[in-house]
Design an enzyme around this catalytic site. Structure first.
Site, PDB file in Angstrom:
ATOM      1  N   HIS A  12       0.788  -1.240   0.000  1.00 26.48           N
ATOM      2  CA  HIS A  12       0.000   0.000   0.000  1.00 26.48           C
ATOM      3  C   HIS A  12       0.820   1.291   0.000  1.00 26.48           C
ATOM      4  O   HIS A  12       0.248   2.370   0.060  1.00 26.48           O
ATOM      5  CB  HIS A  12      -1.003  -0.013   1.161  1.00 26.48           C
ATOM      6  CG  HIS A  12      -0.361  -0.010   2.527  1.00 26.48           C
ATOM      7  ND1 HIS A  12      -1.033   0.412   3.649  1.00 26.48           N
ATOM      8  CD2 HIS A  12       0.879  -0.378   2.941  1.00 26.48           C
ATOM      9  CE1 HIS A  12      -0.240   0.302   4.702  1.00 26.48           C
ATOM     10  NE2 HIS A  12       0.926  -0.184   4.305  1.00 26.48           N
ATOM     11  N   HIS A  13       2.165   1.195  -0.058  1.00 26.30           N
ATOM     12  CA  HIS A  13       2.959   2.431  -0.171  1.00 26.30           C
ATOM     13  C   HIS A  13       3.357   2.718  -1.615  1.00 26.30           C
ATOM     14  O   HIS A  13       4.036   3.709  -1.881  1.00 26.30           O
ATOM     15  CB  HIS A  13       4.231   2.350   0.682  1.00 26.30           C
ATOM     16  CG  HIS A  13       3.954   2.170   2.141  1.00 26.30           C
ATOM     17  ND1 HIS A  13       3.125   3.025   2.851  1.00 26.30           N
ATOM     18  CD2 HIS A  13       4.366   1.217   3.027  1.00 26.30           C
ATOM     19  CE1 HIS A  13       3.047   2.602   4.103  1.00 26.30           C
ATOM     20  NE2 HIS A  13       3.788   1.510   4.233  1.00 26.30           N
ATOM     21  N   CYS A  14       2.966   1.851  -2.541  1.00 29.72           N
ATOM     22  CA  CYS A  14       3.353   2.055  -3.937  1.00 29.72           C
ATOM     23  C   CYS A  14       2.198   2.679  -4.709  1.00 29.72           C
ATOM     24  O   CYS A  14       1.056   2.223  -4.609  1.00 29.72           O
ATOM     25  CB  CYS A  14       3.740   0.720  -4.574  1.00 29.72           C
ATOM     26  SG  CYS A  14       4.416   0.919  -6.234  1.00 29.72           S
TER      27      CYS A  14
ATOM     28  N   GLN B 108       0.039   4.331   7.286  1.00 25.00           N
ATOM     29  CA  GLN B 108      -0.869   4.978   6.333  1.00 25.00           C
ATOM     30  C   GLN B 108      -0.651   4.391   4.927  1.00 25.00           C
ATOM     31  O   GLN B 108       0.486   4.236   4.485  1.00 25.00           O
ATOM     32  CB  GLN B 108      -0.580   6.486   6.323  1.00 25.00           C
ATOM     33  CG  GLN B 108      -1.386   7.267   5.306  1.00 25.00           C
ATOM     34  CD  GLN B 108      -0.740   8.597   4.960  1.00 25.00           C
ATOM     35  OE1 GLN B 108       0.208   9.040   5.622  1.00 25.00           O
ATOM     36  NE2 GLN B 108      -1.221   9.249   3.921  1.00 25.00           N
TER      37      GLN B 108
ATOM     38  N   ASN C  98      -0.436   5.261   1.772  1.00 24.96           N
ATOM     39  CA  ASN C  98      -0.340   6.440   0.904  1.00 24.96           C
ATOM     40  C   ASN C  98      -0.295   6.112  -0.588  1.00 24.96           C
ATOM     41  O   ASN C  98      -0.590   6.974  -1.415  1.00 24.96           O
ATOM     42  CB  ASN C  98       0.874   7.288   1.298  1.00 24.96           C
ATOM     43  CG  ASN C  98       2.190   6.531   1.173  1.00 24.96           C
ATOM     44  OD1 ASN C  98       2.268   5.335   1.443  1.00 24.96           O
ATOM     45  ND2 ASN C  98       3.236   7.228   0.767  1.00 24.96           N
TER      46      ASN C  98
END
Length: 356
Positions: A142-144, A184, A186
């Site tokens: 979920h950070h990509c 988070q 992001n």
């Protein structure tokens, strides 16, 4: 412009909608030990489920590697070209020595496992819509976002799964992401910043990586947690906000990012949730989705301790023992529990919020 992709071929109907491949696991010369991540955690989850006789090798859906053509549904060509530089991959995966390896080794030993997990998430999206639920034992990067990786995330599998569904599965035009990893999310937030078809709820430790203020604007329900948050407060907040999110926006698919880095003692998460609290959290999300007949796609995301694999397996066993996941829960209609069951569940939920 739909084109054929192997990721969308139908698996045998007798399979559980649990997606995995031995290619998920990252192993090379012990370098993976330089990151706190347990790079073999996915295989361990499957082994625990096999030991408990929940599944067997021929009953799980074999993940396939996402091709460049698949990845370009979201990623820019420029970004994919950057991954041909070992130092870029070293930065994204936070394993500095990767910078000194020839790129063909990095492609085979680091990026291929991540591409296979990404293919697994895309496959699980279609399965979830067909069967009412699906679990990719990996994924949750979920950070990509489309043009930037980070935090061990090299491909935007959550964005990809949702875009694939929007483009290729009739009747799927709205999605909710419930991101309960300690960090988070992001990446998907940046990708869906101005997209009214995607509703994002994110609960995370407000003080840790990535602290991406720009991406936060995409979050419709922001649950910012303090250091050391414990079970009772955490489960109360998750229950309240999951219910609120699903009442506010009725999606055709729920993508549930079930990171286990909220576990007490996680070196990166900074929260203090017990193993039982994690199992209960997953139950809260699945019950809320089931009650509304919303298909759920679960990915496992972050979780950096040796004991997380056992907890993920225990959670899947718990969902099964409660009848929230079932091998033959075919088609959308099967997501409807009986009215009597719904009333029982609601009563039980209210009584269960503080852990017994």
């Amino acid at each position: 412009r739909p084109h054929r992709t192997e990721l969308y071929e139908d698996p045998p109907s007798g399979c559980w909608p649990i997606v995995y491949s031995p290619d998920y696991n990252i192993t090379f010369m012990g370098l993976e030990k330089l990151h706190p991540f347990d790079a073999g955690k996915w295989g361990k989850v499957i082994n625990f489920l096999k030991e408990e006789k929940l599944i067997a090798d021929d009953l799980i859906v074999q993940a396939r590697e996402a091709t460049d053509e698949d990845l370009l549904v979201v990623h820019t060509r420029r970004y994919l070209n950057k991954l041909k530089w070992s130092f870029v991959v070293a930065t994204i995966t936070e394993i500095p020595p990767v910078a000194f390896l020839p790129n063909f080794v990095v492609q085979r030993k680091v990026l291929r496992p991540l591409r296979t997990q990404t293919g697994g998430t895309i496959m699980a999206g279609k399965l979830a819509v067909e069967r009412g639920w699906a679990i990719n034992v990996g994924g949750g990067f979920h950070h990509c976002s489309s043009d930037k990786g980070g935090g061990f995330c090299a491909y935007a599998d959550i964005t990809l799964a949702i875009k694939f569904l929007f483009e290729r599965v009739p009747g799927v035009s709205k999605a909710t992401i419930i991101d309960l990893d300690a960090h988070q999310g992001n990446g998907h937030e940046r990708d869906f910043l101005d997209d009214p078809r995607v509703y994002i709820m994110d609960a995370y430790n407000r003080y840790i990586y990535p602290g991406d203020g720009f991406a936060k604007r995409a979050i419709k329900r922001k649950v910012e947690l303090e250091w050391g948050t414990e079970d009772t407060e955490y489960l109360q907040k998750v229950h309240t906000h999951v219910e609120g999110a699903l009442n506010e926006f009725k999606p055709d698919i729920l993508v549930y990012n079930a990171g286990t880095d909220i576990l007490d003692g996680d070196p990166l998460g900074g929260l203090a949730i017990s193993p039982q609290g994690i199992v209960k959290r997953d139950e809260v999300v699945f019950k809320a989705a089931r009650r509304r007949s919303i298909p759920v796609l679960m990915v496992t995301s972050g979780g950096y301790q040796k004991r997380t694999a056992r907890i993920i397996a225990d959670s899947i066993l718990n969902l099964h023992s409660l009848g929230l996941i079932h091998s033959q829960l075919a088609a959308r209609g099967a997501a409807h529990p009986s009215l009597e069951q719904m009333v029982r569940d609601s009563a039980k939920d209210l009584g269960n919020l503080s852990l017994q």
